[in-house]
Design an enzyme around this catalytic site. Sequence first.
Site, PDB file in Angstrom:
ATOM      1  CG  ASP A 180      -7.086  -2.923   2.381  1.00 35.19           C
ATOM      2  OD1 ASP A 180      -7.261  -3.906   1.652  1.00 35.19           O
ATOM      3  OD2 ASP A 180      -7.655  -2.762   3.474  1.00 35.19           O
TER       4      ASP A 180
ATOM      5  CD  GLU B  87      -3.369   0.945   5.232  1.00 32.86           C
ATOM      6  OE1 GLU B  87      -3.557   2.144   5.522  1.00 32.86           O
ATOM      7  OE2 GLU B  87      -4.293   0.115   5.144  1.00 32.86           O
TER       8      GLU B  87
END
Length: 797
Positions: free
Chosen positions: A491, A634
């Site tokens: 994302d 991430e």
Amino acid sequence: MRYGYFDDAAREYVIDRVDAPFSMTNYLGTQRMGAVVSHNAGGYCWLDSPQFHRITRFRPNGVPMDFPGHYVYLRDAETGKYWSVSWQPAGVDLADAKYICRHGLSYSTYTCEYEGISASQTLFIPREEADADPVEIFDVRLRNDSGRPRAIDVTGYVEFSFHNIDIDNQNFQMSLYCAGSFLEDGAAVCELHYEPDSFQFFAASFQPDAWEGTRDGFIGPYRTERNPVGVERGLAGGHEEGGNPVGALMKRLTLEPGEEARVLFYLGTGRGGAAAKARARYDFAGTDAAFAALRRFWDEKLGALAVETPHQNMNRSLNIWNLYQSEINVLFSRFASFIEVGGRTGLGFRDTAQDAMCIPHAEPEGCRRRILQLLNGVTKAGYGLHLFDPAWFEGEEAQKEWSPTVVPKAADNKRVHGIEDACADDALWLIPAIVEYVRETGDKAFFDRLTPYADGGEETVWAHMRRILDFSYGQLGSHGITKGLRADWNDCLNLGGGESAMVAFLLVWATEHFLDAARHTGRAEDAEQYDDRLAAMKEACQSALWDGAWFLRGFTADGRAIGSHTAVEGKVHLESNTWAVASGAATYAQGLSAMDAVDEWLYTPYGLMLNAPSFTTRDDGIGFVTRVYPGIKENGAVFSHPNPWAWVAECRLGRGSRAMKFYDALLPENQNDIMEIRRAEPYTYCQFIMGRDHAAHGRARHPFMTGSAGWAYFAATRYMLGVRPEFDRLTVDPCVPADWDGFSVVRRWRGAEYRIRVENPDHVEKGVKAIFVDGKPADAIPVFGAGEYDIRVVMGR
Ligand code: GLC
């Protein structure tokens, strides 16, 4: 350091140090009603929707930790001393008391020994049968071990929620004035006056000696659940229209020395007979029967695939906890935990598709339901709705808003977002999920089933799959690689909308699934057409994405290569390299080199990091990831979800020891003795673990709700142990450490039970040299349809 241990015979994790400084959670419920509870009975309950039909309240991310919950207090009527059956909320000195929590499959049991009284409280939600309404049961037992007669006040307590949690937590000018409490037939009832016929109740197997219906009356000013005035001084029977309704019910029990007693509490919805119904159905015998049925439910599921390998923690994980976690994800989707506290509802397209892909053997109905919901979330253009509520498409009744206030409703055409909000990977995951479902069930007619699109019209499942592929093949950037659109699986690595290597490889993988299905359903034209497209995509990958020693992660919109050896930050990425190999797009030599780079750059003792080195320089052309702290999520954390992709990749390369090295690093069960580092449940995969660039390297975060569960299960059973259903056969193609002598698997598949024994006399990591079915040599393991079969698979060169 550890806070508990595994009791495999009972299939429980036993927390014997209940003062763990972090929550260890578990889930109750296997159908409509669900609850998430901690090892100290903190947590909350809902029916159908944790966002719109919350039953009890929770103060997330609060202090004290995990308050409130589903509690039972005990009070010595003589001395006035009180405590709780779970250590919290009363929190008595652990030097004087013995507290244990046992988390089992869809139940949790809290036990305490204190002041000469042994007590236990089991929380569970019976499976709904026929006319039974969903209800959570607190099964409470006491024994007087003190050698003298005792009078003990037992008080069950819950704080009710106003259904809609946004309003409940933010809009007090509504929530405080539209809920009321009253006593009816011995049950504390909470009425949501704005919602017609909306009631929640807390009842007991007894008619209470005292009760309280208001939070102010129960807790008292300047107190908390730790020292509620209602327990200390007695329940005063307060109730009101408006306010914060609670349910508190007390019974005084007199116990002779050695005497035992049992009481039950019921948490449910409805009034006027609902409590009586629960009492009647779940009397002591009914409760025992419901609990036994819950255990049988899990026996049945776990029996669909049972493994015995030389690796005890792997057995424990695959046979119990990993499957359990995967089931919870399919069942409750992702928005009910202590981290995602019910404030979002619906389905995340990619997450749900992956969850549904991984366990069709144990939960065919649930996976099918999710797949159909997702098919409905596909647009005619072929992209998926990134986040949507299946209720939008399920007719009038399901679409009704749960809120009594006027919340402007997005017009239907606004719910279907445009391509500018599409993620490049979302819908692609659905193809393997569908194909795996059919491989598992043999239900090829599923492809011909008509199903609607999000933006109107309907076509077959097969046509949906074609449109999904067509969309991706139509979205190519200047290197011939699929565009990343708003994002791909990651994302935060938005590439400014550039090109995503990961999606290109995922497209290869999805196409392979589609082609296999086309060939097995006589769709020769499709097989030919998409084979050509696949070849072109593989070629593009080869010419644009190979960086010399590993694969790039993609290109930014302004053409910069990401994940190259020339980069200082974000040099090697996990997703692109694992998918290059797992998809079959890489050559064998490239695969070895790419996965060696993964091992060299990304391996840590806690799993594989997503990228290294972490980004430290903000660069919105690369993405939001550069704004995330190094080593977190991430940006260079051990992001669990893609770790199993590396196990699949190593299995494709035939490196069983390497796959096991990666598997072992992430396996929660392996970390039970380093809880001072992990600081999270050792029986569930967590979304991420702080990476090497973070000071708390090794600390795990966000249990249960993560795609790593399904993927770990899928990769370990189908690739490491190698037991894979195909359209017309069962493949057994293991990739294991060479020092394994063998292992066995019992696998139920299409009505038959396959008792598979794998032997490894030559101590190879991969390769099968002989198969025997019921003692006779065979080329393949067929679909039998019924019966029990002994399968012997001999590994070797
Ligand atoms: C979260 C999201 C998932 C996404 C991942 C990586 O786990 O739920 O959809 O793929 O983060 O960004």
